[in-house]
Scaffold this motif. Structure first.
Motif, PDB file in Angstrom:
ATOM      1  N   UNK A  31       0.829  -1.214   0.000  1.00 35.07           N
ATOM      2  CA  UNK A  31       0.000   0.000   0.000  1.00 35.07           C
ATOM      3  C   UNK A  31       0.862   1.262   0.000  1.00 35.07           C
ATOM      4  N   UNK A  32       1.981   1.201   0.674  1.00 37.20           N
ATOM      5  CA  UNK A  32       2.907   2.336   0.672  1.00 37.20           C
ATOM      6  C   UNK A  32       3.438   2.604  -0.748  1.00 37.20           C
ATOM      7  N   UNK A  33       3.792   1.535  -1.465  1.00 41.15           N
ATOM      8  CA  UNK A  33       4.267   1.693  -2.853  1.00 41.15           C
ATOM      9  C   UNK A  33       3.120   2.168  -3.744  1.00 41.15           C
ATOM     10  N   UNK A  35       0.742   4.107  -2.849  1.00 40.40           N
ATOM     11  CA  UNK A  35       0.616   5.538  -2.578  1.00 40.40           C
ATOM     12  C   UNK A  35       1.671   6.326  -3.340  1.00 40.40           C
ATOM     13  N   UNK A  36       2.863   5.772  -3.432  1.00 43.72           N
ATOM     14  CA  UNK A  36       3.910   6.432  -4.220  1.00 43.72           C
ATOM     15  C   UNK A  36       3.497   6.477  -5.693  1.00 43.72           C
ATOM     16  N   UNK A  37       2.966   5.358  -6.184  1.00 43.32           N
ATOM     17  CA  UNK A  37       2.482   5.315  -7.565  1.00 43.32           C
ATOM     18  C   UNK A  37       1.411   6.391  -7.792  1.00 43.32           C
ATOM     19  N   UNK A  38       0.497   6.514  -6.836  1.00 39.60           N
ATOM     20  CA  UNK A  38      -0.546   7.533  -6.942  1.00 39.60           C
ATOM     21  C   UNK A  38       0.066   8.935  -6.988  1.00 39.60           C
ATOM     22  N   UNK A  39       1.115   9.163  -6.221  1.00 40.24           N
ATOM     23  CA  UNK A  39       1.727  10.498  -6.186  1.00 40.24           C
ATOM     24  C   UNK A  39       2.458  10.838  -7.488  1.00 40.24           C
ATOM     25  N   UNK A  40       3.024   9.849  -8.163  1.00 38.66           N
ATOM     26  CA  UNK A  40       3.732  10.140  -9.423  1.00 38.66           C
ATOM     27  C   UNK A  40       2.808  10.015 -10.629  1.00 38.66           C
ATOM     28  N   UNK A  41       1.610   9.505 -10.411  1.00 36.01           N
ATOM     29  CA  UNK A  41       0.711   9.206 -11.522  1.00 36.01           C
ATOM     30  C   UNK A  41       0.479  10.376 -12.480  1.00 36.01           C
ATOM     31  N   UNK A  42       0.265  11.608 -11.996  1.00 40.79           N
ATOM     32  CA  UNK A  42       0.058  12.710 -12.945  1.00 40.79           C
ATOM     33  C   UNK A  42       1.252  12.947 -13.876  1.00 40.79           C
ATOM     34  N   UNK A  43       2.437  12.512 -13.452  1.00 45.83           N
ATOM     35  CA  UNK A  43       3.652  12.676 -14.262  1.00 45.83           C
ATOM     36  C   UNK A  43       4.277  11.318 -14.582  1.00 45.83           C
ATOM     37  N   UNK A  44       3.438  10.320 -14.776  1.00 45.43           N
ATOM     38  CA  UNK A  44       3.906   8.950 -14.947  1.00 45.43           C
ATOM     39  C   UNK A  44       4.914   8.813 -16.093  1.00 45.43           C
ATOM     40  N   UNK A  45       4.605   9.379 -17.241  1.00 45.62           N
ATOM     41  CA  UNK A  45       5.486   9.207 -18.407  1.00 45.62           C
ATOM     42  C   UNK A  45       6.875   9.768 -18.135  1.00 45.62           C
ATOM     43  N   UNK A  46       6.953  10.953 -17.555  1.00 42.86           N
ATOM     44  CA  UNK A  46       8.250  11.560 -17.251  1.00 42.86           C
ATOM     45  C   UNK A  46       8.986  10.727 -16.194  1.00 42.86           C
ATOM     46  N   UNK A  47       8.252  10.258 -15.200  1.00 37.72           N
ATOM     47  CA  UNK A  47       8.867   9.464 -14.137  1.00 37.72           C
ATOM     48  C   UNK A  47       9.475   8.177 -14.699  1.00 37.72           C
ATOM     49  N   UNK A  48       8.718   7.474 -15.507  1.00 35.35           N
ATOM     50  CA  UNK A  48       9.164   6.195 -16.061  1.00 35.35           C
ATOM     51  C   UNK A  48      10.367   6.376 -16.985  1.00 35.35           C
ATOM     52  N   UNK A  49      10.369   7.439 -17.756  1.00 36.10           N
ATOM     53  CA  UNK A  49      11.442   7.648 -18.736  1.00 36.10           C
ATOM     54  C   UNK A  49      12.747   8.117 -18.101  1.00 36.10           C
ATOM     55  N   UNK A 103       9.068  -5.283  -1.305  1.00 31.49           N
ATOM     56  CA  UNK A 103       8.086  -5.260  -0.222  1.00 31.49           C
ATOM     57  C   UNK A 103       8.222  -6.496   0.672  1.00 31.49           C
ATOM     58  N   UNK A 104       9.047  -7.419   0.263  1.00 32.55           N
ATOM     59  CA  UNK A 104       9.408  -8.583   1.066  1.00 32.55           C
ATOM     60  C   UNK A 104      10.723  -9.099   0.499  1.00 32.55           C
ATOM     61  N   UNK A 105      11.331 -10.078   1.111  1.00 30.41           N
ATOM     62  CA  UNK A 105      12.657 -10.531   0.661  1.00 30.41           C
ATOM     63  C   UNK A 105      12.674 -11.001  -0.784  1.00 30.41           C
TER      64      UNK A 105
END
Length: 198
Positions: A93-95, A97-111, A121-123
């Motif tokens: 859920x924490x990740x 939330x991070x995805x939600x925060x970058x979502x408006x700029x997803x293309x720039x973030x991914x590139x 999130x686990x070993x």
């Protein structure tokens, strides 16, 4: 299996099970749709099947969208204690939330090569932004052809905010090379979406 096969990196690609959105041909590039009841039962089938073909030490990588989490959840439940499952769900859920925060700029973030895309999130369990659904924010909750990869040109963008097929190919190719280099000789189970897998 023959002796040398344990030295190979193996990839298993799994598309999430069906949702009510799929049945209604509604687009969801966020995380709103849940697996429908029939396919929740299929997740239990997947859990049993994975136990037959992979070991718990395999690497599991899921898209940040809820339907992928729900697809692998029965398998995680069978391999983790309840307290461990609570912790891994909290990290997931924490990740998200991070995805939600970058979502408006997803293309720039991914590139941007410097941005983190693979989150532990686990070993042996990770979430990766690169294997999420097509980024089509203008189409969220609209009636839409769910398999864009077959009906548009590779470089076509129907809106400046949308991904082209080439964008998806770029991020999925980056993902495949990255995780196969990181997890050499492991079995990598990726739970993703129809278009990124195709």
């Amino acid at each position: 299996t023959i002796n040398w096969s344990k030295n190979l990196t193996k990839n298993i690609l799994i598309r999430h099970w069906r949702t009510d959105f799929n049945d209604k041909h509604l687009h969801d590039c966020l995380w709103e749709s849940d697996l429908n009841l029939l396919w929740q039962d299929q997740s239990n089938y997947l859990s049993n099947r994975l136990k037959e073909i992979v070991v718990w030490e395999s690497v599991i990588i899921i898209s940040p969208l809820k339907r992928c989490w729900q697809t692998i959840l029965p398998y995680l439940k069978e391999n983790l204690k309840p307290s461990e499952l609570d912790l891994i769900e909290w990290k997931y859920l924490d990740v998200r939330n991070k995805f939600e925060s970058i979502y408006p700029n997803f293309l720039e973030y991914i590139e941007n090569k410097d941005n983190q895309k693979l989150f532990p999130i686990w070993e042996n369990v990770y979430v990766d932004f690169r294997i999420t659904e097509f980024y089509l924010p203008d189409e969220q909750w609209n009636n839409f052809d769910c398999h864009r990869s077959v009906d548009i040109q590779n470089d076509e963008k129907r809106s400046p905010n949308w991904e082209s097929v080439n964008n998806v190919l770029f991020r999925v190719k980056d993902y495949v090379f990255d995780v196969n280099e990181k997890f050499v000789t492991k079995t990598i189970v990726s739970i993703s979406h129809g278009d990124p897998i195709v």
